[in-house]
Write a protein that holds these residues in place. Sequence first.
Motif, short mmCIF file in Angstrom:
data_model
loop_
_atom_site.label_atom_id
_atom_site.label_comp_id
_atom_site.label_asym_id
_atom_site.label_seq_id
_atom_site.Cartn_x
_atom_site.Cartn_y
_atom_site.Cartn_z
N UNK A 183 25.22 102.36 83.14
CA UNK A 183 25.33 102.61 81.71
C UNK A 183 24.48 101.60 80.94
N UNK A 184 24.45 100.39 81.46
CA UNK A 184 23.63 99.35 80.83
C UNK A 184 22.14 99.73 80.91
N UNK A 185 21.73 100.31 82.04
CA UNK A 185 20.35 100.73 82.19
C UNK A 185 19.97 101.77 81.14
N UNK A 186 20.89 102.69 80.89
CA UNK A 186 20.64 103.73 79.89
C UNK A 186 20.51 103.11 78.50
N UNK A 187 21.40 102.17 78.20
CA UNK A 187 21.35 101.49 76.90
C UNK A 187 20.06 100.70 76.76
N UNK A 188 19.65 100.08 77.85
CA UNK A 188 18.40 99.31 77.83
C UNK A 188 17.21 100.23 77.57
N UNK A 189 17.24 101.43 78.16
CA UNK A 189 16.18 102.40 77.90
C UNK A 189 16.09 102.72 76.41
N UNK A 190 17.24 102.96 75.79
CA UNK A 190 17.27 103.33 74.37
C UNK A 190 16.76 102.19 73.50
N UNK A 191 17.15 100.95 73.84
CA UNK A 191 16.68 99.80 73.06
C UNK A 191 15.17 99.62 73.22
N UNK A 192 14.67 99.79 74.44
CA UNK A 192 13.24 99.65 74.66
C UNK A 192 12.46 100.72 73.90
N UNK A 193 12.99 101.91 73.85
CA UNK A 193 12.32 102.98 73.11
C UNK A 193 12.19 102.62 71.63
N UNK A 194 13.25 102.04 71.07
CA UNK A 194 13.22 101.63 69.67
C UNK A 194 12.18 100.54 69.44
N UNK A 195 12.17 99.53 70.31
CA UNK A 195 11.26 98.39 70.11
C UNK A 195 9.80 98.77 70.36
N UNK A 196 9.56 99.55 71.40
CA UNK A 196 8.20 99.98 71.69
C UNK A 196 7.68 100.91 70.61
N UNK A 197 8.55 101.79 70.12
CA UNK A 197 8.15 102.70 69.05
C UNK A 197 7.79 101.92 67.79
N UNK A 198 8.51 100.85 67.54
CA UNK A 198 8.22 100.02 66.37
C UNK A 198 6.81 99.43 66.50
N UNK A 199 6.47 98.96 67.69
CA UNK A 199 5.13 98.41 67.93
C UNK A 199 4.07 99.49 67.72
N UNK A 200 4.31 100.68 68.24
CA UNK A 200 3.34 101.77 68.12
C UNK A 200 3.14 102.18 66.65
N UNK A 201 4.18 102.05 65.86
CA UNK A 201 4.10 102.47 64.47
C UNK A 201 3.51 101.39 63.56
N UNK A 202 3.61 100.12 63.98
CA UNK A 202 3.21 99.03 63.09
C UNK A 202 2.15 98.10 63.67
N UNK A 203 1.51 98.50 64.76
CA UNK A 203 0.56 97.59 65.42
C UNK A 203 -0.64 97.23 64.55
N UNK A 204 -0.93 98.03 63.52
CA UNK A 204 -2.07 97.73 62.65
C UNK A 204 -1.77 96.59 61.69
N UNK A 205 -0.49 96.21 61.58
CA UNK A 205 -0.07 95.14 60.68
C UNK A 205 0.36 93.92 61.49
N UNK A 206 0.64 92.85 60.80
CA UNK A 206 1.18 91.65 61.45
C UNK A 206 2.63 91.92 61.83
#
Length: 301
Positions: A183-206
Motif C-alpha cells: 500500500x505504501x508503494x501505491x501511495x509513493x507512486x501517487x506522490x511521485x506522479x504529483x511531484x514529477x508532474x509539477x516539474x513538467x509543468x513548471x520547468x521553464x521557471x525557477x
Amino acid sequence: MKKQLHETIQYPDERFPYIMYTHSIRESIPRGRGFNDLHWHEDLQFTLVTRGKLTIQINGINYDLLEGQAIFINKGVLHIVTHLTSDGQYVSFNFPEKLLAFYSNSAMEKSHVLPFTNSSLLSVEIPGNEAWHNEFLQILWKLKKKFDSPKKWGWQYEISIDTVQLWLIFISHISVSSEESSKHNKLQQERMQLMLSYIHQHYTSTITLKEIADVAHLSISECTRSFKKSIHRTPYTYLVEYRIKRSCELLESTQYTITEIAQKVGFNHVNHFIQSFKKHQQMTPKEYRNNKTHNDIEKSR
C-alpha cells in the motif's frame, strides 16, 4: 512544448480501445511514449521484447528483459525503458480494464478485474521460466502477428478473445498482496506522479525543492528520498535532465539561439546551460544541433 507524465492514449478507433505500439530507440509506431520517456497511463499494459534486450524501471526497480520475455504494468504506474540495445525492439499492448469486464458491474469486473487493477500490484515479470509463462508468451506473439497483419473481418473479436485468455492465465497464477508495504508503494507512486508532474509543468521557471515537496505534502528530506528510491535521481538532477531533454527538442526543431533556448527551458545563465548540456550529452548544444542537421542531410540522400 510541455510534455505531461500522464499519457492519454490515442486509440486508432475509440470504439475498440486497443493499441499495439512498436518501439525502438529511434521511434515509436504509432507515435507514442516510448524509449527513455517516463510516463504513466490509466490503461493496462503488456510489454514484449521482440528483439535484443531492454531495462525497464518501475517504482525504482530495474527489470532486465531479454528477447521473448514480457512484463505486465498496472494502470497508474510510473515506468520508463532506460536501456535498449541498438537494434532492440519491443511492443506494448495497451487497453482499458473495461475490455476484460465485458460490461459494467459484471461478475468478472467485481471478482476478476478490479481486485487486481485496483490493488497495490505494480508489475509482474514474465521471463518464461514457468509453464504458464510459455503459454502466456505464445499468446502475446500471436497478438503481435495479428496486429502486424492486414485486419480481417472480426479481428476485434480475435484480439479480445486472446486478451481475455491472457488475463485468465495471468490472474490464475498471481496473488494480490494486502501488505502495508505494498500500500505504501501505491501511495509513493501517487506522490511521485504529483511531484514529477509539477516539474513538467513548471520547468521553464525557477523551481525550489520545497515547492516540489509541498505538492505531495512531504518534507524536503522525504521528497529527496522518494526520488532516489523511485527513479534513482535527486529532484534537482531530474529537473536538469528534463530541461536538457526539452532543449534537445528545441535544438532539433527550431532556429532559436542557444541563449534563447537556455531561457525557454529554465536556465537563468547560458553558461550554466552549456555546461549542464555538455555533462549530459557529451557535447555542446551547438555541436548537438550541427550533428543533428548533418545526420538529417545524410538520411535524406
